[in-house]
Enzyme design. Structure first.
Site, PDB file in Angstrom:
ATOM      1  N   CYS A  22      18.173  -6.445   9.631  1.00  0.00           N
ATOM      2  CA  CYS A  22      17.411  -7.409   8.834  1.00  0.00           C
ATOM      3  C   CYS A  22      18.299  -8.472   8.196  1.00  0.00           C
ATOM      4  CB  CYS A  22      16.627  -6.680   7.742  1.00  0.00           C
ATOM      5  SG  CYS A  22      15.377  -5.556   8.397  1.00  0.00           S
TER       6      CYS A  22
ATOM      7  N   HIS B 154      23.006 -11.330   5.731  1.00  0.00           N
ATOM      8  CA  HIS B 154      22.565 -10.020   6.190  1.00  0.00           C
ATOM      9  C   HIS B 154      22.007  -9.240   5.013  1.00  0.00           C
ATOM     10  CE1 HIS B 154      22.768  -6.061   8.196  1.00  0.00           C
ATOM     11  NE2 HIS B 154      22.631  -6.792   9.288  1.00  0.00           N
ATOM     12  N   HIS B 155      20.929  -8.488   5.278  1.00  0.00           N
ATOM     13  CA  HIS B 155      20.242  -7.783   4.195  1.00  0.00           C
ATOM     14  C   HIS B 155      21.134  -6.739   3.517  1.00  0.00           C
ATOM     15  CE1 HIS B 155      16.931  -6.503   1.796  1.00  0.00           C
ATOM     16  NE2 HIS B 155      15.999  -7.010   2.565  1.00  0.00           N
ATOM     17  N   SER B 156      22.131  -6.258   4.222  1.00  0.00           N
ATOM     18  CA  SER B 156      23.002  -5.236   3.639  1.00  0.00           C
ATOM     19  C   SER B 156      23.813  -5.775   2.464  1.00  0.00           C
ATOM     20  CB  SER B 156      23.956  -4.682   4.705  1.00  0.00           C
ATOM     21  OG  SER B 156      24.754  -5.712   5.258  1.00  0.00           O
TER      22      SER B 156
ATOM     23  N   ASP C 166      22.470  -4.734  -1.148  1.00  0.00           N
ATOM     24  CA  ASP C 166      22.293  -3.337  -1.518  1.00  0.00           C
ATOM     25  C   ASP C 166      23.646  -2.720  -1.806  1.00  0.00           C
ATOM     26  OD1 ASP C 166      19.345  -3.000  -0.892  1.00  0.00           O
ATOM     27  OD2 ASP C 166      20.124  -3.873   0.942  1.00  0.00           O
TER      28      ASP C 166
END
Length: 546
Positions: free
Chosen positions: A106, A223-225, A228
């Site tokens: 994602c 990037h979605h990472s 987090d």
């Protein structure tokens, strides 16, 4: 490793072009000279006075400025290299690892409209002082391929800003004639372009031409990472404890009635959580929504997406909220249900009118990401960007999922969509589903590995119809490194949904952003109109009621 992440974005159609900046101050990096923009010819000067002496003085001045900039850049580069050498690799969180998986790769995108043309020098200086120094945005993801049990880590690296600032070559005729369409097409193309995982996974695309809503546009892709991170001890526990705060507060009131109300609230909380958890597990494994024109097909996560947005009035939403004695989120859920119903029945009427008559009440479900960690304010986030301070706030989210149903129906009273939405949201508030999914996800990763967790998460999304989210933005005007922001339109792609609905408030507006499968939704703008018309009808009914 993601098969789409091996190419260099600089080699794609979004590569930079050779121009010069409005400022004569050079930068030390040769690659930055290839990426300069906002070309203005400064060679034609006033011929009055002493041109030879003036040119000589100007040359000395430029040489001194170049030496100063080179020295400053060298010092900044040396400081960053010391930070890199001193940094310790940090293990990636389970959520961050999840977003690396091939079928769950994602990315976050955001279109930001600016109130002024882009000052590249100011933007570069701001990025160098903030984003480039942030641990997540100056780190790469590293895995030990020799060990199957090794976990990927964040490893600090030296950031070359020119690898992340993109100035695309676009047709000047198109940007003049249809600037909004050019940006929409460009963002759609980004959803098919891989990112180079040997660099920090973020990009800033500068689209420096006026549109119908802004003087210039910047587009962020990351990037979605990156969003987090690691949690502090007790954070999730505190969030879990807070979920039952309302029930515990009633204990302070003496008497049998208060005690009974307290016990009943916990019983309802436990019952709703049990039902929601069972439904969530069943959805991850086999419980699938009925096939509708809104639902994606297999492999939708790999296909081209289109991002469209429109502006809704926050005052209109608040008027409905006050008239119906509910929350803004209740109104947005109701408007979404009304809009999806309009779209669904129009599509079904085009293909099969008898089917529309038979199926008057349909339920589709959305996957809703919930950050169970308390969100810090803007000032705290600004302090977080300063890597030299030991800040209390920490980067990252604690992500849980809930399954949120939407009613597809034709109501004569538009306000019935709001009543239905309020009942749905109230029901989900009395459940610990998000907290359970967060903890169970971490447990599954530890016991069975990231592949199993990714498969279950992918199954849950593939068996539901759409993604839905809403975010509260700044109530006052903010700036992007000296550039006033006119609007913020964020979205996401790479997950197995053909439709993602996102609401983003900013000042007195709400940006509605739809991410759709480009092939499945050729009428994406008509779907946007359905949302705007649904809010208009609901507001009109609420005005009459009030």
């Amino acid at each position: 490793m993601d098969p789409r992440s091996t190419a260099d974005p600089a080699s794609s159609s979004t590569s930079t072009h050779s121009t010069t900046t409005t400022s004569p101050t050079p930068t030390p990096s040769p690659s930055s000279l290839r990426k300069r923009v906002l070309s203005i010819d400064t060679s034609s000067r006033d011929s009055r006075g002493s041109p030879g002496r003036e040119r000589e003085s100007k040359a000395r001045q430029e040489e001194e400025e170049e030496e100063s900039v080179m020295a400053s850049a060298a010092a900044s580069e040396a400081e960053r290299e010391r930070d890199v050498e001193a940094a310790v690799p940090v293990p990636m969180s389970p959520a961050g690892r999840l977003f690396r998986e091939t079928n769950f790769n994602c990315y976050i995108v955001a279109v930001i409209g600016l109130g002024a043309r882009v000052d590249v020098a100011a933007a570069r200086a701001g990025l160098e002082a903030t984003l480039v120094r942030h641990p997540r945005f100056c780190s790469v993801q590293v895995s030990d391929e020799a060990s199957k049990r090794a976990k990927p880590r964040w490893v600090r690296t030296t950031v070359n800003l020119d690898d992340h600032l993109i100035f695309p070559e676009l047709d000047p005729t198109a940007t003049s004639a249809s600037p909004d369409q050019v940006i929409e097409d460009y963002m759609s193309t980004l959803s098919t372009q891989p990112m180079d995982h040997s660099r920090p996974l973020w990009e800033l695309h500068v689209l420096d031409f006026p549109t119908s809503e802004a003087a210039a546009t910047v587009a962020v892709r990351m990037h979605h990472s990156l969003g987090d991170g690691r949690r502090r001890p007790g954070e999730a526990a505190g969030a879990a404890a807070g979920a039952g705060a309302a029930g515990r507060a009633s204990v302070r009131t003496p008497g049998i009635v208060a005690l009974a109300a307290w016990a009943w609230s916990y019983l309802v909380l436990a019952l709703h959580t049990l039902v929601d958890v069972a439904c969530f597990v069943a959805t991850s494994l086999f419980l699938r929504d009925a096939r509708t024109p809104l639902m994606g097909t297999e492999g939708v996560e790999f296909r081209r997406k289109r991002f469209v947005h429109c502006t809704l009035s926050l005052d209109d939403v608040k008027l409905v909220k006050n008239a119906m004695k509910c929350t803004v989120n209740d109104v947005l859920v109701g408007v979404t249900s009304a809009a999806l119903s309009r779209y669904y029945f129009r599509k079904e009427n085009d293909t099969n009118s008898e089917k529309r008559t038979r199926r008057k009440h349909i339920r589709v479900r959305s996957a809703l990401l919930v950050n169970i960690r308390k969100t810090p304010g803007l000032h705290v986030l600004a302090e977080m960007m300063n890597s030299n301070k030991n800040n209390v706030a920490r980067w990252g989210n604690l992500i849980g999922y809930i399954v949120l149903p939407f009613r597809i129906a034709m109501f004569h009273d538009p306000l019935e969509y709001i009543r239905q939405g309020k009942r749905t949201v109230d029901r989900k508030k009395s459940s610990l589903e998000a907290i359970f999914t967060y903890w169970s996800g971490n447990l599954i990763v530890k016991l069975f590995g990231i592949k199993t967790a990714a498969a279950l998460c992918h199954g849950m999304l593939a068996n539901t119809t759409l993604s839905f989210s809403s975010m509260v933005g700044p109530a006052e005007k903010v700036e992007f490194y000296g550039h006033p922001i006119e609007y913020i339109a964020p979205s996401v792609y790479g997950h197995p949904h053909a439709l993602t609905v996102h609401y983003q408030s900013y000042m007195n507006i709400i940006k509605l952003v739809l991410a759709v499968d480009d092939a499945q939704f050729p009428d994406a703008h008509q779907l946007l109109d359905d949302f705007a018309e649904s809010l208009r009808l609901i507001r009109q009914a609420a005005s009459t009621k009030s």
